[in-house]
Design an enzyme around this catalytic site. Sequence first.
Site, PDB file in Angstrom:
ATOM      1  N   LYS A 103       0.845  -1.204   0.000  1.00 23.32           N
ATOM      2  CA  LYS A 103       0.000   0.000   0.000  1.00 23.32           C
ATOM      3  C   LYS A 103       0.886   1.262   0.000  1.00 23.32           C
ATOM      4  O   LYS A 103       0.618   2.217  -0.725  1.00 23.32           O
ATOM      5  CB  LYS A 103      -0.957  -0.025   1.200  1.00 23.32           C
ATOM      6  CG  LYS A 103      -2.016  -1.120   1.060  1.00 23.32           C
ATOM      7  CD  LYS A 103      -2.830  -1.395   2.305  1.00 23.32           C
ATOM      8  CE  LYS A 103      -3.693  -2.641   2.067  1.00 23.32           C
ATOM      9  NZ  LYS A 103      -4.529  -3.038   3.201  1.00 23.32           N
ATOM     10  N   GLN A 142      -5.221  -1.897   9.330  1.00 20.42           N
ATOM     11  CA  GLN A 142      -4.922  -3.191   8.728  1.00 20.42           C
ATOM     12  C   GLN A 142      -5.481  -4.315   9.595  1.00 20.42           C
ATOM     13  O   GLN A 142      -5.292  -4.344  10.806  1.00 20.42           O
ATOM     14  CB  GLN A 142      -3.396  -3.344   8.548  1.00 20.42           C
ATOM     15  CG  GLN A 142      -2.985  -4.571   7.755  1.00 20.42           C
ATOM     16  CD  GLN A 142      -3.475  -4.573   6.316  1.00 20.42           C
ATOM     17  OE1 GLN A 142      -3.629  -3.536   5.677  1.00 20.42           O
ATOM     18  NE2 GLN A 142      -3.750  -5.750   5.791  1.00 20.42           N
ATOM     19  N   ASP A 149     -11.545   1.914   3.431  1.00 23.62           N
ATOM     20  CA  ASP A 149     -11.719   0.460   3.341  1.00 23.62           C
ATOM     21  C   ASP A 149     -13.202   0.072   3.275  1.00 23.62           C
ATOM     22  O   ASP A 149     -13.539  -1.046   2.910  1.00 23.62           O
ATOM     23  CB  ASP A 149     -11.126  -0.206   4.600  1.00 23.62           C
ATOM     24  CG  ASP A 149      -9.870  -0.996   4.305  1.00 23.62           C
ATOM     25  OD1 ASP A 149      -9.679  -1.397   3.147  1.00 23.62           O
ATOM     26  OD2 ASP A 149      -9.090  -1.213   5.250  1.00 23.62           O
TER      27      ASP A 149
HETATM   28  N1  GUN Z   1      -6.579  -7.536   5.637  1.00 27.11           N
HETATM   29  C1  GUN Z   1      -6.736  -8.302   4.526  1.00 27.11           C
HETATM   30  N2  GUN Z   1      -7.293  -7.572   3.533  1.00 27.11           N
HETATM   31  C2  GUN Z   1      -7.482  -6.333   4.014  1.00 27.11           C
HETATM   32  C3  GUN Z   1      -8.023  -5.132   3.455  1.00 27.11           C
HETATM   33  O1  GUN Z   1      -8.440  -5.048   2.293  1.00 27.11           O
HETATM   34  N3  GUN Z   1      -8.029  -4.054   4.285  1.00 27.11           N
HETATM   35  C4  GUN Z   1      -7.600  -4.122   5.561  1.00 27.11           C
HETATM   36  N4  GUN Z   1      -7.674  -3.030   6.301  1.00 27.11           N
HETATM   37  N5  GUN Z   1      -7.103  -5.200   6.114  1.00 27.11           N
HETATM   38  C5  GUN Z   1      -7.049  -6.305   5.340  1.00 27.11           C
END
Ligand code: GUN
Length: 286
Positions: A53, A97, A120
């Site tokens: 990211k 996350q 998200d």
């Molecule tokens: N953990 C696995 N996939 C994701 C996601 O798309 N966003 C977040 N925040 N955590 C994750």
Amino acid sequence: MSAKIIDGKSLSLKIKEELKREVQDLKNKGINPTLAVVLVGDNKASQKYVSFKEKACKELDIQSLVFRFPEDTEEISLIKVIDELNENSQVNGILIQLPLPKHLDQNRVLERINPLKDVDGFTPFCLGRLLTDNPLYIPCTPKGVIRMLDEYGINLEGKQAVVIGRSIIVGKPLSLLLLKRNATVTICHSKSVNLPDITKKADILCIAIGKENFINSNMIKEGAVIIDIGINVTNSGKVVGDVNFEEVRKKASYITPVPGGVGPMTIAMLMENTLYAAKLQHKVLK
Ligand code: GUN
């Protein structure tokens, strides 16, 4: 039949190129899109995802701020950080996350995010907006899956779509998006029985469970579209999905590879949501 490969990597590059131009347009208006990422603990996969990211933000010239906290962080400290990010007008998007360490209440933590910054799309507000067909931010992985299907001209109306997995990250929001496109949607999970009977009826099969080789060619219909959302690391260190790719590709009409399928699209959609957040907060939406 040999399936067409749905190339998420190249589609994501195309999307990121367009977004890069939009970032420059915003910068010319004095807006500096910024994403704050919160990572708690030392989950190896999460560390990797966060680094992807960060890298994408750098490519697009989006500012990323990563806040790393130890595994034993108390919920009150995390809430305090989220409150500060909510208040900080320089920050457009906030991402926690997942998964969080077990002692933290994921719902309570996610609920604290200002929905206008919830890139998200995991807050109850954003999920509620999705449920009521009025989305604000759509969760990145499901959004990326639909974008791929659209790009390849795969029509969903009236089709049998089967989703394996029911998380808020993928399964539930993806099911809603498929439903919105008038597919007939079946959601399967770890307690589903006679799974092959269900998967064999799927025109579109989406799998997000995290088990290597879970789907083989005996479990799919001839000509099915296979969307592999799993990410697993084999004993030899290779990254694979939930589908036995070599076997299934001979029977499917379309298939997403792992790596190079859904994963890069998730990141591209996060970048898109972050830009949307910046525009929303600066009232520059068309
Ligand atoms: N953990 C696995 N996939 C994701 C996601 O798309 N966003 C977040 N925040 N955590 C994750």
